[in-house]
Design a protein around this motif. Structure first.
Motif, PDB file in Angstrom:
ATOM      1  N   LEU A 167       0.829  -1.202   0.000  1.00  0.00           N
ATOM      2  CA  LEU A 167       0.000   0.000   0.000  1.00  0.00           C
ATOM      3  C   LEU A 167       0.866   1.257   0.000  1.00  0.00           C
ATOM      4  O   LEU A 167       0.573   2.231  -0.705  1.00  0.00           O
ATOM      5  CB  LEU A 167      -0.933  -0.001   1.213  1.00  0.00           C
ATOM      6  N   HIS A 168       1.951   1.219   0.768  1.00  0.00           N
ATOM      7  CA  HIS A 168       2.873   2.362   0.788  1.00  0.00           C
ATOM      8  C   HIS A 168       3.463   2.600  -0.599  1.00  0.00           C
ATOM      9  O   HIS A 168       3.554   3.748  -1.058  1.00  0.00           O
ATOM     10  CB  HIS A 168       3.988   2.120   1.805  1.00  0.00           C
ATOM     11  N   ALA A 169       3.870   1.533  -1.266  1.00  0.00           N
ATOM     12  CA  ALA A 169       4.460   1.670  -2.599  1.00  0.00           C
ATOM     13  C   ALA A 169       3.467   2.292  -3.574  1.00  0.00           C
ATOM     14  O   ALA A 169       3.835   3.145  -4.400  1.00  0.00           O
ATOM     15  CB  ALA A 169       4.915   0.303  -3.111  1.00  0.00           C
ATOM     16  N   ILE A 170       2.210   1.901  -3.480  1.00  0.00           N
ATOM     17  CA  ILE A 170       1.179   2.441  -4.368  1.00  0.00           C
ATOM     18  C   ILE A 170       0.962   3.926  -4.107  1.00  0.00           C
ATOM     19  O   ILE A 170       0.995   4.755  -5.030  1.00  0.00           O
ATOM     20  CB  ILE A 170      -0.147   1.673  -4.188  1.00  0.00           C
ATOM     21  N   ILE A 171       0.720   4.282  -2.842  1.00  0.00           N
ATOM     22  CA  ILE A 171       0.416   5.675  -2.503  1.00  0.00           C
ATOM     23  C   ILE A 171       1.625   6.573  -2.745  1.00  0.00           C
ATOM     24  O   ILE A 171       1.507   7.658  -3.330  1.00  0.00           O
ATOM     25  CB  ILE A 171      -0.051   5.781  -1.044  1.00  0.00           C
ATOM     26  N   ASP A 172       2.795   6.125  -2.320  1.00  0.00           N
ATOM     27  CA  ASP A 172       4.012   6.915  -2.512  1.00  0.00           C
ATOM     28  C   ASP A 172       4.307   7.097  -4.005  1.00  0.00           C
ATOM     29  O   ASP A 172       4.683   8.192  -4.442  1.00  0.00           O
ATOM     30  CB  ASP A 172       5.189   6.225  -1.812  1.00  0.00           C
ATOM     31  N   GLY A 173       4.123   6.035  -4.779  1.00  0.00           N
ATOM     32  CA  GLY A 173       4.358   6.127  -6.213  1.00  0.00           C
ATOM     33  C   GLY A 173       3.397   7.085  -6.891  1.00  0.00           C
ATOM     34  O   GLY A 173       3.792   7.871  -7.764  1.00  0.00           O
ATOM     35  N   LEU A 174       2.121   7.047  -6.504  1.00  0.00           N
ATOM     36  CA  LEU A 174       1.144   7.969  -7.074  1.00  0.00           C
ATOM     37  C   LEU A 174       1.510   9.416  -6.754  1.00  0.00           C
ATOM     38  O   LEU A 174       1.435  10.293  -7.627  1.00  0.00           O
ATOM     39  CB  LEU A 174      -0.254   7.648  -6.526  1.00  0.00           C
ATOM     40  N   ILE A 175       1.896   9.663  -5.505  1.00  0.00           N
ATOM     41  CA  ILE A 175       2.249  11.030  -5.108  1.00  0.00           C
ATOM     42  C   ILE A 175       3.437  11.534  -5.917  1.00  0.00           C
ATOM     43  O   ILE A 175       3.421  12.657  -6.439  1.00  0.00           O
ATOM     44  CB  ILE A 175       2.546  11.089  -3.599  1.00  0.00           C
ATOM     45  N   GLN A 176       4.467  10.709  -6.039  1.00  0.00           N
ATOM     46  CA  GLN A 176       5.662  11.149  -6.760  1.00  0.00           C
ATOM     47  C   GLN A 176       5.366  11.396  -8.236  1.00  0.00           C
ATOM     48  O   GLN A 176       5.859  12.368  -8.826  1.00  0.00           O
ATOM     49  CB  GLN A 176       6.778  10.117  -6.595  1.00  0.00           C
ATOM     50  N   ASN A 177       4.548  10.543  -8.857  1.00  0.00           N
ATOM     51  CA  ASN A 177       4.207  10.746 -10.258  1.00  0.00           C
ATOM     52  C   ASN A 177       3.307  11.966 -10.444  1.00  0.00           C
ATOM     53  O   ASN A 177       3.438  12.698 -11.433  1.00  0.00           O
ATOM     54  CB  ASN A 177       3.529   9.494 -10.828  1.00  0.00           C
ATOM     55  N   TRP A 178       2.411  12.203  -9.506  1.00  0.00           N
ATOM     56  CA  TRP A 178       1.548  13.381  -9.581  1.00  0.00           C
ATOM     57  C   TRP A 178       2.363  14.657  -9.427  1.00  0.00           C
ATOM     58  O   TRP A 178       2.099  15.659 -10.109  1.00  0.00           O
ATOM     59  CB  TRP A 178       0.473  13.301  -8.502  1.00  0.00           C
ATOM     60  N   LEU A 179       3.370  14.637  -8.539  1.00  0.00           N
ATOM     61  CA  LEU A 179       4.223  15.814  -8.372  1.00  0.00           C
ATOM     62  C   LEU A 179       4.996  16.134  -9.648  1.00  0.00           C
ATOM     63  O   LEU A 179       5.276  17.299  -9.952  1.00  0.00           O
ATOM     64  CB  LEU A 179       5.202  15.597  -7.211  1.00  0.00           C
ATOM     65  N   LEU A 180       5.328  15.109 -10.423  1.00  0.00           N
ATOM     66  CA  LEU A 180       6.009  15.333 -11.694  1.00  0.00           C
ATOM     67  C   LEU A 180       5.091  15.978 -12.725  1.00  0.00           C
ATOM     68  O   LEU A 180       5.531  16.799 -13.543  1.00  0.00           O
ATOM     69  CB  LEU A 180       6.541  14.003 -12.250  1.00  0.00           C
ATOM     70  N   ASP A 181       3.804  15.599 -12.698  1.00  0.00           N
ATOM     71  CA  ASP A 181       2.846  16.148 -13.666  1.00  0.00           C
ATOM     72  C   ASP A 181       1.450  16.087 -13.052  1.00  0.00           C
ATOM     73  O   ASP A 181       0.746  15.083 -13.179  1.00  0.00           O
ATOM     74  CB  ASP A 181       2.895  15.353 -14.973  1.00  0.00           C
ATOM     75  N   SER A 182       1.059  17.167 -12.401  1.00  0.00           N
ATOM     76  CA  SER A 182      -0.217  17.175 -11.671  1.00  0.00           C
ATOM     77  C   SER A 182      -1.426  17.184 -12.603  1.00  0.00           C
ATOM     78  O   SER A 182      -2.559  16.998 -12.151  1.00  0.00           O
ATOM     79  CB  SER A 182      -0.283  18.377 -10.731  1.00  0.00           C
ATOM     80  N   ASP A 183      -1.197  17.417 -13.899  1.00  0.00           N
ATOM     81  CA  ASP A 183      -2.308  17.391 -14.855  1.00  0.00           C
ATOM     82  C   ASP A 183      -2.555  15.980 -15.410  1.00  0.00           C
ATOM     83  O   ASP A 183      -3.538  15.762 -16.131  1.00  0.00           O
ATOM     84  CB  ASP A 183      -2.024  18.336 -16.029  1.00  0.00           C
ATOM     85  N   ALA A 184      -1.676  15.056 -15.097  1.00  0.00           N
ATOM     86  CA  ALA A 184      -1.781  13.710 -15.669  1.00  0.00           C
ATOM     87  C   ALA A 184      -2.977  12.938 -15.119  1.00  0.00           C
ATOM     88  O   ALA A 184      -3.600  12.153 -15.839  1.00  0.00           O
ATOM     89  CB  ALA A 184      -0.491  12.929 -15.414  1.00  0.00           C
ATOM     90  N   PHE A 185      -3.307  13.149 -13.857  1.00  0.00           N
ATOM     91  CA  PHE A 185      -4.441  12.447 -13.252  1.00  0.00           C
ATOM     92  C   PHE A 185      -4.860  13.162 -11.978  1.00  0.00           C
ATOM     93  O   PHE A 185      -4.129  13.997 -11.451  1.00  0.00           O
ATOM     94  CB  PHE A 185      -4.100  10.976 -12.954  1.00  0.00           C
ATOM     95  N   ASP A 186      -6.048  12.829 -11.506  1.00  0.00           N
ATOM     96  CA  ASP A 186      -6.583  13.379 -10.253  1.00  0.00           C
ATOM     97  C   ASP A 186      -6.017  12.551  -9.099  1.00  0.00           C
ATOM     98  O   ASP A 186      -6.328  11.364  -8.970  1.00  0.00           O
ATOM     99  CB  ASP A 186      -8.116  13.296 -10.280  1.00  0.00           C
ATOM    100  N   LEU A 187      -5.183  13.178  -8.294  1.00  0.00           N
ATOM    101  CA  LEU A 187      -4.489  12.438  -7.226  1.00  0.00           C
ATOM    102  C   LEU A 187      -5.469  11.807  -6.245  1.00  0.00           C
ATOM    103  O   LEU A 187      -5.319  10.633  -5.878  1.00  0.00           O
ATOM    104  CB  LEU A 187      -3.534  13.369  -6.482  1.00  0.00           C
ATOM    105  N   VAL A 188      -6.466  12.553  -5.822  1.00  0.00           N
ATOM    106  CA  VAL A 188      -7.388  12.046  -4.800  1.00  0.00           C
ATOM    107  C   VAL A 188      -8.263  10.928  -5.360  1.00  0.00           C
ATOM    108  O   VAL A 188      -8.365   9.844  -4.769  1.00  0.00           O
ATOM    109  CB  VAL A 188      -8.262  13.188  -4.242  1.00  0.00           C
ATOM    110  N   ALA A 189      -8.887  11.174  -6.501  1.00  0.00           N
ATOM    111  CA  ALA A 189      -9.784  10.167  -7.081  1.00  0.00           C
ATOM    112  C   ALA A 189      -9.029   8.900  -7.468  1.00  0.00           C
ATOM    113  O   ALA A 189      -9.468   7.780  -7.162  1.00  0.00           O
ATOM    114  CB  ALA A 189     -10.499  10.746  -8.306  1.00  0.00           C
ATOM    115  N   THR A 190      -7.891   9.074  -8.116  1.00  0.00           N
ATOM    116  CA  THR A 190      -7.104   7.908  -8.523  1.00  0.00           C
ATOM    117  C   THR A 190      -6.574   7.164  -7.309  1.00  0.00           C
ATOM    118  O   THR A 190      -6.584   5.923  -7.270  1.00  0.00           O
ATOM    119  CB  THR A 190      -5.931   8.334  -9.429  1.00  0.00           C
ATOM    120  N   GLY A 191      -6.126   7.911  -6.326  1.00  0.00           N
ATOM    121  CA  GLY A 191      -5.616   7.293  -5.111  1.00  0.00           C
ATOM    122  C   GLY A 191      -6.666   6.448  -4.420  1.00  0.00           C
ATOM    123  O   GLY A 191      -6.398   5.320  -3.991  1.00  0.00           O
ATOM    124  N   GLN A 192      -7.878   6.975  -4.313  1.00  0.00           N
ATOM    125  CA  GLN A 192      -8.966   6.211  -3.692  1.00  0.00           C
ATOM    126  C   GLN A 192      -9.313   4.965  -4.494  1.00  0.00           C
ATOM    127  O   GLN A 192      -9.521   3.887  -3.924  1.00  0.00           O
ATOM    128  CB  GLN A 192     -10.198   7.101  -3.544  1.00  0.00           C
TER     129      GLN A 192
END
Length: 208
Positions: A167-192
């Motif tokens: 779970l940590h790998a998933i959430i941490d990976g999503l955050i890092q990828n979103w920080l690289l390009d915040s327009d690529a996906f919705d962090l909250v919706a995708t994370g959930q």
């Protein structure tokens, strides 16, 4: 007078941390000197050493201003025996993602922590702080998953420690990828969504 002095000292501390945030983001941690930070804050290098031991101590203080609230979002998971621990865990992670997505300071500091820092000799204390925060998150998630399994009277599909790492790998990976390009996906919706899929694979599904 003493109260005024204390307030002034606190204001100086915050101005130094604000200056460090901006400079670290703009030019990286290793390329930013304490003199740079002092000039940006409109104070002296001596003022930095009054508040912080070194650059690593200043960096960790900057991190704690935003990461401690994130870490506290999981503090109560599994403590209330009448509440669903899994729902508490999901809500805690969601709150953290919302904070990252909507609070500019939180986003800025996490961007520095993931993209603008090198663990060189002078910053080994930063690496130690990162590892401690990671261990703390994993321990809380593991506790929450164990509590959720007990609440449902089931056995997890894998050891709780392994599930927490995933779970940590998933959430941490999503955050890092979103920080690289915040327009690529919705962090909250995708994370959930991704977290829900992962938890379902473990045999867990939040109660409605």
């Amino acid at each position: 007078m003493a109260r005024r002095t204390k307030e002034d000292a606190l204001a100086t501390r915050h101005s130094l941390l604000d200056a460090a945030e901006l400079l670290f983001q703009a030019q990286g941690v290793s390329r930013t000197s304490l003199n740079d930070i002092a000039r940006q804050a409109g104070t002296s290098r001596g003022a930095i050493y009054w508040h912080f031991k070194d650059k690593a101590d200043l960096f960790n203080a900057m991190m704690e201003r935003v990461t401690l609230p994130l870490e506290q979002s999981l503090e109560d998971v599994g403590r209330d025996g009448s509440a669903d621990p899994l729902s508490q865990l999901c809500l805690g992670v969601r709150d953290a993602l919302v904070r990252i997505a909507t609070d500019p300071q939180t986003r800025r500091v996490l961007e520095v922590a993931t993209q603008k820092v090198e663990y060189v000799d002078e910053l080994q204390a930063v690496r130690a702080r990162h590892l401690a925060a990671r261990s703390n998150f994993l321990a809380k998630v593991q506790h929450g998953l164990n509590a959720a399994a007990r609440h449902r009277a089931i056995t997890l599909a894998a050891p709780a420690a392994t599930c927490a790492e995933g779970l940590h790998a998933i959430i941490d990976g999503l955050i890092q990828n979103w920080l690289l390009d915040s327009d690529a996906f919705d962090l909250v919706a995708t994370g959930q969504d991704v977290m829900g899929i992962y938890l379902a694979g473990l045999g867990l599904k939040p109660e409605r």
